[in-house]
Design a protein around this motif. Structure first.
Motif, PDB file in Angstrom:
ATOM      1  N   CYS A   1     -25.143 -53.397  19.111  1.00 35.82           N
ATOM      2  CA  CYS A   1     -25.146 -54.856  18.998  1.00 35.82           C
ATOM      3  C   CYS A   1     -25.561 -55.519  20.309  1.00 35.82           C
ATOM      4  CB  CYS A   1     -23.759 -55.346  18.587  1.00 35.82           C
ATOM      5  SG  CYS A   1     -23.273 -54.836  16.930  1.00 35.82           S
ATOM      6  N   ILE A   2     -25.130 -54.951  21.428  1.00 35.74           N
ATOM      7  CA  ILE A   2     -25.518 -55.512  22.723  1.00 35.74           C
ATOM      8  C   ILE A   2     -27.027 -55.443  22.906  1.00 35.74           C
ATOM      9  CG2 ILE A   2     -25.339 -55.228  25.234  1.00 35.74           C
ATOM     10  CD1 ILE A   2     -22.443 -54.180  24.696  1.00 35.74           C
ATOM     11  N   TRP A   3     -27.632 -54.313  22.516  1.00 37.85           N
ATOM     12  CA  TRP A   3     -29.083 -54.195  22.610  1.00 37.85           C
ATOM     13  C   TRP A   3     -29.776 -55.161  21.657  1.00 37.85           C
ATOM     14  CZ3 TRP A   3     -31.810 -52.593  26.414  1.00 37.85           C
ATOM     15  CH2 TRP A   3     -31.354 -51.579  27.248  1.00 37.85           C
ATOM     16  N   ALA A   4     -29.206 -55.382  20.480  1.00 37.01           N
ATOM     17  CA  ALA A   4     -29.771 -56.358  19.552  1.00 37.01           C
ATOM     18  C   ALA A   4     -29.712 -57.757  20.164  1.00 37.01           C
ATOM     19  CB  ALA A   4     -29.022 -56.326  18.223  1.00 37.01           C
TER      20      ALA A   4
ATOM     21  N   VAL B   1     -11.083 -46.778  15.243  1.00 36.19           N
ATOM     22  CA  VAL B   1     -11.932 -45.842  15.981  1.00 36.19           C
ATOM     23  C   VAL B   1     -11.467 -45.691  17.423  1.00 36.19           C
ATOM     24  CG1 VAL B   1     -14.279 -45.403  16.810  1.00 36.19           C
ATOM     25  CG2 VAL B   1     -13.911 -46.352  14.523  1.00 36.19           C
ATOM     26  N   TYR B   2     -11.409 -44.425  17.878  1.00 37.04           N
ATOM     27  CA  TYR B   2     -11.080 -44.104  19.264  1.00 37.04           C
ATOM     28  C   TYR B   2     -12.263 -43.374  19.898  1.00 37.04           C
ATOM     29  CZ  TYR B   2      -6.205 -45.379  18.494  1.00 37.04           C
ATOM     30  OH  TYR B   2      -5.057 -46.074  18.237  1.00 37.04           O
ATOM     31  N   ASP B   3     -12.697 -43.850  21.067  1.00 33.43           N
ATOM     32  CA  ASP B   3     -13.837 -43.257  21.759  1.00 33.43           C
ATOM     33  C   ASP B   3     -13.372 -42.135  22.687  1.00 33.43           C
ATOM     34  OD1 ASP B   3     -16.379 -44.814  21.099  1.00 33.43           O
ATOM     35  OD2 ASP B   3     -14.972 -46.438  21.497  1.00 33.43           O
ATOM     36  N   GLU B   4     -12.935 -41.036  22.081  1.00 37.14           N
ATOM     37  CA  GLU B   4     -12.372 -39.943  22.856  1.00 37.14           C
ATOM     38  C   GLU B   4     -13.436 -38.984  23.384  1.00 37.14           C
ATOM     39  OE1 GLU B   4      -9.678 -38.434  19.962  1.00 37.14           O
ATOM     40  OE2 GLU B   4      -8.008 -39.689  20.627  1.00 37.14           O
ATOM     41  N   ALA B   5     -14.578 -38.889  22.721  1.00 36.97           N
ATOM     42  CA  ALA B   5     -15.642 -37.985  23.180  1.00 36.97           C
ATOM     43  C   ALA B   5     -16.992 -38.692  23.118  1.00 36.97           C
ATOM     44  CB  ALA B   5     -15.660 -36.721  22.330  1.00 36.97           C
ATOM     45  N   THR B   6     -16.977 -39.964  23.443  1.00 36.65           N
ATOM     46  CA  THR B   6     -18.174 -40.794  23.324  1.00 36.65           C
ATOM     47  C   THR B   6     -19.053 -40.665  24.557  1.00 36.65           C
ATOM     48  OG1 THR B   6     -17.022 -42.381  21.909  1.00 36.65           O
ATOM     49  CG2 THR B   6     -18.980 -43.174  23.060  1.00 36.65           C
ATOM     50  N   ASP B   7     -20.367 -40.668  24.343  1.00 35.84           N
ATOM     51  CA  ASP B   7     -21.326 -40.760  25.438  1.00 35.84           C
ATOM     52  C   ASP B   7     -21.458 -42.245  25.788  1.00 35.84           C
ATOM     53  OD1 ASP B   7     -23.425 -40.791  27.184  1.00 35.84           O
ATOM     54  OD2 ASP B   7     -24.872 -39.864  25.840  1.00 35.84           O
ATOM     55  N   PHE B   8     -20.974 -42.633  26.965  1.00 35.00           N
ATOM     56  CA  PHE B   8     -20.907 -44.043  27.322  1.00 35.00           C
ATOM     57  C   PHE B   8     -22.153 -44.571  28.009  1.00 35.00           C
ATOM     58  CE2 PHE B   8     -16.345 -43.235  26.810  1.00 35.00           C
ATOM     59  CZ  PHE B   8     -15.963 -44.354  26.076  1.00 35.00           C
ATOM     60  N   THR B   9     -23.216 -43.803  28.025  1.00 37.11           N
ATOM     61  CA  THR B   9     -24.436 -44.345  28.609  1.00 37.11           C
ATOM     62  C   THR B   9     -24.870 -45.602  27.858  1.00 37.11           C
ATOM     63  OG1 THR B   9     -26.767 -43.930  29.126  1.00 37.11           O
ATOM     64  CG2 THR B   9     -25.876 -42.836  27.180  1.00 37.11           C
ATOM     65  N   PRO B  10     -25.301 -46.635  28.560  1.00 31.17           N
ATOM     66  CA  PRO B  10     -25.810 -47.815  27.856  1.00 31.17           C
ATOM     67  C   PRO B  10     -27.237 -47.661  27.370  1.00 31.17           C
ATOM     68  CG  PRO B  10     -25.857 -48.196  30.215  1.00 31.17           C
ATOM     69  CD  PRO B  10     -25.186 -46.855  30.007  1.00 31.17           C
ATOM     70  N   PHE B  11     -27.924 -46.617  27.831  1.00 26.75           N
ATOM     71  CA  PHE B  11     -29.377 -46.512  27.601  1.00 26.75           C
ATOM     72  C   PHE B  11     -29.720 -45.723  26.353  1.00 26.75           C
ATOM     73  CE2 PHE B  11     -28.797 -47.098  32.176  1.00 26.75           C
ATOM     74  CZ  PHE B  11     -29.461 -48.307  32.330  1.00 26.75           C
ATOM     75  N   ARG B  12     -29.154 -46.161  25.228  1.00 23.07           N
ATOM     76  CA  ARG B  12     -29.526 -45.638  23.930  1.00 23.07           C
ATOM     77  C   ARG B  12     -29.091 -46.637  22.884  1.00 23.07           C
ATOM     78  NH1 ARG B  12     -26.194 -40.274  22.535  1.00 23.07           N
ATOM     79  NH2 ARG B  12     -27.190 -40.659  20.516  1.00 23.07           N
ATOM     80  N   THR B  13     -29.740 -46.635  21.746  1.00 28.10           N
ATOM     81  CA  THR B  13     -29.384 -47.567  20.669  1.00 28.10           C
ATOM     82  C   THR B  13     -28.891 -46.853  19.431  1.00 28.10           C
ATOM     83  OG1 THR B  13     -31.690 -47.596  19.902  1.00 28.10           O
ATOM     84  CG2 THR B  13     -31.004 -49.329  21.454  1.00 28.10           C
ATOM     85  N   ARG B  14     -29.089 -45.541  19.358  1.00 25.59           N
ATOM     86  CA  ARG B  14     -28.603 -44.801  18.200  1.00 25.59           C
ATOM     87  C   ARG B  14     -27.099 -44.618  18.282  1.00 25.59           C
ATOM     88  NH1 ARG B  14     -31.787 -39.375  17.170  1.00 25.59           N
ATOM     89  NH2 ARG B  14     -30.388 -39.444  15.362  1.00 25.59           N
ATOM     90  N   VAL B  15     -26.454 -44.661  17.128  1.00 23.20           N
ATOM     91  CA  VAL B  15     -25.000 -44.450  17.065  1.00 23.20           C
ATOM     92  C   VAL B  15     -24.692 -42.977  17.223  1.00 23.20           C
ATOM     93  CG1 VAL B  15     -22.972 -44.642  15.602  1.00 23.20           C
ATOM     94  CG2 VAL B  15     -24.681 -46.472  15.613  1.00 23.20           C
TER      95      VAL B  15
END
Length: 244
Positions: A86-89, A230-244
């Protein structure tokens, strides 16, 4: 799903899941972002305060913080990856809006049309301020979303108010620290720049805190309707992608 059991899930577990309201929340996020920049950004309003008297403020401050509120809702309910999308949108929409405004204002007016001066006054843009606004939004929103997602894991989902306000303190702080120096350094004196920066930051955080009951209601309703937490326990937090 008509509301009921809410399951705590890692972000990866909802990939491919049909989400009933995500698109609507995303649309609200982008809409408020654009309208607060178009309608609210250019007007300086005034409010009468006891003892102090008339106090000028940028009218956009009444509505722009709502984009951060919805950003909190997106991250809290749907996770960082979908908030990132959404931020990228929103970033793309701001770029398009700026480009469209520049083109439309620059087009030569018809001989019988007398609205060019008013059009330039409303939609004419200072490139430096536009650049500052877009950079500050991008960085501030990502900081806001990251802090909220990490705090949700740390607090095990308890005390929502601590992460909505905490993330806004960080996100709006980055937003203000970037926007005002980029837009106005060398134009305003340093004392004025510092006062406006801190004042706007405090007001935005205060507005977010005042909207906390609304945030609780919206988050609770969406979680029940979607049936997920939803819990972001193993999320890739890079901002430089738009795919979920």
């Amino acid at each position: 799903m008509d509301g009921g059991e809410v399951r705590a899930l890692p972000a990866a577990a909802i990939e491919g899941r049909r989400l009933l309201y995500f698109d609507y929340v995303m649309a609200a996020f982008v809409t408020i972002l654009l309208l607060s920049n178009v309608i609210g950004a250019g007007k300086v309003a005034v409010v009468g305060l006891p003892v102090i008297g008339d106090w000028p403020f940028g009218a956009g401050i009444l509505f722009f913080p709502m984009a951060y509120v919805i950003g909190d809702v997106l991250t809290e309910v749907y996770g960082y990856a979908r908030a990132r999308r959404c931020i990228w949108a929103g970033f793309a929409a701001l770029l398009f809006m700026a480009g469209m405004a520049w083109v439309v204002v620059a087009l030569p007016p018809a001989a019988g049309w007398g609205g060019q001066a008013a059009y330039e006054a409303v939609f004419g843009q200072v490139p430096r301020i536009v650049l500052a606004s877009i950079i500050a939004f991008w960085a501030g929103e990502f900081v806001n979303s990251y802090v909220l997602a990490r705090m949700k894991v740390w607090t095990r989902g308890r005390h929502l108010w601590t992460r909505t306000i905490g993330s806004t303190i960080a996100g709006q702080g980055v937003d203000s620290l970037l926007f005002y120096p980029i837009a106005f350094y060398g134009v305003w004196d340093n004392d004025t720049l510092a006062i406006v920066l801190v004042t706007q930051w405090v007001l935005k955080v205060g507005w977010e805190a005042a909207l906390t009951p609304v945030t609780y209601l919206v988050v609770g309703w969406l979680k029940r309707r979607e049936g997920v937490d939803v819990y972001d326990e193993a999320t890739d937090f890079t901002p430089f992608r738009t795919r979920v």
